[in-house]
Design a protein around this motif. Structure first.
Motif, short mmCIF file in Angstrom:
data_model
loop_
_atom_site.label_atom_id
_atom_site.label_comp_id
_atom_site.label_asym_id
_atom_site.label_seq_id
_atom_site.Cartn_x
_atom_site.Cartn_y
_atom_site.Cartn_z
N VAL A 1 -8.58 -0.42 0.64
CA VAL A 1 -7.76 -1.62 0.84
C VAL A 1 -8.53 -2.66 1.65
O VAL A 1 -8.60 -3.84 1.27
N THR A 2 -9.13 -2.25 2.75
CA THR A 2 -9.82 -3.21 3.62
C THR A 2 -11.16 -3.65 3.05
O THR A 2 -11.73 -4.65 3.52
N VAL B 1 0.86 -1.18 0.00
CA VAL B 1 0.00 0.00 0.00
C VAL B 1 0.90 1.23 0.00
O VAL B 1 1.67 1.44 0.93
N LEU C 1 3.54 -1.22 4.03
CA LEU C 1 2.88 0.07 3.96
C LEU C 1 3.93 1.17 3.85
O LEU C 1 4.93 1.15 4.56
N PRO D 1 -7.15 3.47 3.32
CA PRO D 1 -7.50 2.42 4.29
C PRO D 1 -8.84 1.76 4.01
O PRO D 1 -8.99 0.55 4.18
N THR E 1 -3.99 3.03 7.89
CA THR E 1 -4.11 1.78 7.14
C THR E 1 -3.76 0.58 8.01
O THR E 1 -4.43 -0.46 7.97
#
Length: 388
Positions: free
Chosen positions: A344-345, A252, A357, A341, A367
């Motif tokens: 991504v999640t 990320v 990260l 964040p 994140t």
């Protein structure tokens, strides 16, 4: 008892607690050191606030390790610090005056609490701290720094520049690490930057730099760098890495946090077989995804790499027209809109991945917290040290 006296060491540690005025104690140490050894002052920038805070935090951590009777990590840290300080021009004599100034400042600050036990513990701690740094610096045989010439400066967005240099000699570092850099616009103000490519035997190196509000060095690099500028680079730091035997990978990157992750991806390209890598690359606007074309070119010939661009806003501001168009061919790497964040999640917790990260401290912290909340194991998450 010396270093075995945990109670006495705790008293000394409390004196340099950053949350309880420790930076003031460290400030008095620097004033005493400069007064007793005027040659030291020229090694540091005029504004010592950042240096003072960093030293205070480091000293507080090291003394905490001593209190807990742990030596391996602080000794390794102090040795690296000693090797790194060679770039400032620190000499063996400077270490001698540093030792005396630090010991005298702690003695003065502790005042009535300075008894035989405190004196012994403090003396042994300062002896060890300064001795490890001095010994490591004295034993190191590699050059303290490498100079290089800027050969290209590309303004890729309003606040991001890509700077390419040719070093006078190659600099050894691992993909994913960062190095200390000094630029001519701000001598004696070293800043950490991450190479965006693996170490090159010819001495070529590239950095991605974002101008940070209030950041004197980063702003100078983005706005004032020109070909022919001479930069100075020093020791690499950091341990972000990809293990080929530890499963697939999530990366990320926020803005120029892409640089070390791109270096790792490029390093993986040297091998025929790799773990699957899913890279999320985020920015505020679509135009902030400045290196998306390079990522597309890498992914086009390496099927193990997937790239998801992310922007907080779906459209570009008017000023984006003044900078290069970063969009890859239509239909490739469909861009997501939202905060990194959250995006991504939304794909899951990634708990089965190696997680790397890189970006601004707030983005990295947010994140990391979001991934852990989703169930990702904290021990699987890598990032460079965050500021206190």
């Amino acid at each position: 008892m010396g270093l075995d006296d945990r109670e006495a060491l705790s008293t000394v540690r409390a004196a340099v607690d950053p949350k309880r005025g420790g930076s003031d104690v460290v400030g008095r140490f620097y004033a005493r050191w400069f007064a007793t050894d005027p040659s030291v002052r020229d090694l540091f920038p005029p504004d010592l606030a950042a240096q003072r805070n960093s030293f205070c935090q480091a000293l507080f951590w090291v003394l905490g390790e001593f209190v807990d009777q742990r030596a391996e990590e602080p000794v390794a840290f102090l040795a690296q610090l000693g090797r790194d300080h060679r770039k400032y021009g620190v000499t063996q004599q400077h270490y001698a005056t540093l030792h005396d100034a630090l010991l005298a400042t702690l003695h003065e600050h502790l005042g009535d609490r300075w008894d035989a036990r405190i004196a012994e513990a403090t003396t042994h701690a300062v002896d060890l701290i300064v001795g490890v740094m001095r010994g490591a610096a004295d034993r190191e045989q590699t050059p303290p720094y490498v100079d290089g010439t800027v050969v290209e400066h590309l303004r890729v967005t309003r606040d991001v520049s890509v700077v390419r240099l040719q070093l006078d000699q190659p600099l050894a570092y691992h993909a994913g690490q960062y190095v200390a850099v000094q630029v001519p616009q701000w001598p004696r103000r070293w800043r950490h930057l991450s190479p965006s490519m693996p170490a090159d035997t010819s001495g070529a190196i590239e950095f991605h730099v974002r101008s940070v509000s209030g950041g004197m060095v980063s702003t100078a690099i983005v706005n004032q760098t020109t070909p022919g500028d001479r930069w100075r680079l020093s020791n690499p730091h950091g341990g972000m890495h990809v293990s080929r035997s530890d499963g697939d990978v999530l990366m990320v990157a926020g803005s120029t946090g892409l640089a070390p992750l791109r270096a790792l991806v490029m390093n993986l390209c040297r091998e025929a077989e790799n773990p699957r890598v899913h890279l999320f690359f985020g920015g505020r606007y679509p135009c902030d995804l400045y290196d998306l074309r390079t990522l597309w070119e890498i992914a086009a010939t390496n099927p193990w790499l997937s790239v998801t661009p992310v922007s907080e806003y779906s459209t570009d501001p008017p000023w984006a027209a003044d900078y290069p168009d970063v969009r890859p061919p239509r239909g490739l790497h469909v861009r997501q809109t939202g905060l990194l964040p959250d995006v991504v999640t939304s794909y899951g917790n990634w708990g089965d991945r190696q997680i790397l990260l890189c970006g601004g401290p707030k983005m990295v912290a947010a994140t990391k917290a979001a991934l852990i909340t989703k169930g990702a194991p904290p021990e699987r998450i890598q990032h460079d040290p965050l500021p206190y």
